[in-house]
Motif scaffolding. Structure first.
Motif: not given
Ligand SMILES: Nc1ncnc2c1ncn2[C@@H]1O[C@H](COP(=O)(O)OP(=O)(O)OP(=O)(O)O)[C@@H](O)[C@H]1O
Ligand SMILES: [Mg+2]
Length: 253
Positions: A19-40
């Motif tokens: 909403p203000e300059p210099g800010t972000f909204v961080q949204y947390f997804k339910d996605d899980a990855t491992a081994f450099n995204a080989e497992k999802k």
């Protein structure tokens, strides 16, 4: 209503313009990855838990004077953060050998290290986030010597805080990873902790049983990841179901 602007979508989170300059909204997804995204996989409830847990840890850091990007939680999956210029390094602190350190050095998992060891990995998925030395970091200009000194000090303070908080609820902090970013205040740059601190980015073992309560449950197919993260949240008293309860006025005798 205008759609908000998506700044970046990663494996576990989405950043939107704030909403203000210099800010972000961080949204947390339910996605899980491992081994450099080989497992999802998609893990029901993971985003909600990590949003809460990261809020809890970052607020704790603020309380003891460790600067970080957290401003406020907005809802179940989103938090308002300060925009930083991410230093392209993963900063890992290890108290006990596990994971890649065990493989690399032939140490059995759980071996106590002589002191906390800080490692740096280059944030580059294509290269598999390789371990780099301070020489590489300075030579290639990813950070200055002053940044490195500040990052080491920050990482070790976070380690002391996290180790204590976890030990208090019967959990051993084996290792963790943080990301650090630059903010500018007038002409001065300051480094602050960014990204997230959650069971996705820590190794957490039950002190008594050694049971894993972190993303290794997913990496190694050890059972329900949601159950493990819920257990961490429950022990710390930050379960989402406590929220309404915790924010109600309480009578103090
Ligand atoms: N305060 C912040 N300001 C700017 N960027 C941030 C901030 N906190 C975290 N980030 C960045 O936001 C992204 C979060 O998304 P996510 O963790 O899903 O990414 P990822 O898939 O792990 O990929 P990568 O971290 O390699 O970009 C990361 O790129 C992280 O470096
Ligand atoms: Mg990430």
């Amino acid at each position: 209503m205008a759609r908000r602007k998506k700044i970046y979508e990663g494996k576990a989170k989405i950043l939107y313009e704030g909403p203000e300059p210099g800010t972000f909204v961080q949204y947390f997804k339910d996605d899980a990855t491992a081994f450099n995204a080989e497992k999802k996989a998609t893990i029901d409830g993971k985003g909600v838990l990590n949003n809460r847990l990261s809020e809890f840890f970052m607020k704790g850091l603020t309380q003891i004077g460790i600067p970080n990007h957290f401003l406020k939680r907005l809802n179940m999956r989103e938090q308002l953060i300060r925009q930083v210029e991410i230093i392209p390094l993963e900063v890992i602190v290890r108290n006990f050998a596990a994971g890649s350190m065990s493989t690399r050095l032939g140490l059995s998992e759980g071996t106590a290290l002589p002191r906390p060891i800080v490692e740096f990995c280059l944030k580059d998925d294509k290269l598999g986030d390789p371990l780099v030395s301070e020489e590489h970091i300075i030579a290639f200009g990813w950070a200055s010597q002053q940044d490195l000194d500040d990052m080491l000090a920050l990482a070790l303070r976070v380690n002391d805080f996290m180790s204590g908080v976890m030990l208090a609820v019967g959990i051993k902090l084996v290792d963790f990873k943080i990301e650090i970013g630059r903010v500018w205040e007038n002409d001065f740059q300051r480094l602050i902790v960014a990204d997230e601190i959650s069971p996705d980015s820590c190794r957490l073992w039950d002190v008594e049983t050694g049971q894993k309560l972190d993303k290794d449950v997913f990496r190694r197919d050890l059972g329900s990841l949601t159950d493990a993260y819920t257990e961490v949240a429950r022990r710390l008293g930050v379960l989402p179901s406590n929220v309404t309860h915790a924010t109600k006025p309480t009578l103090i005798n």
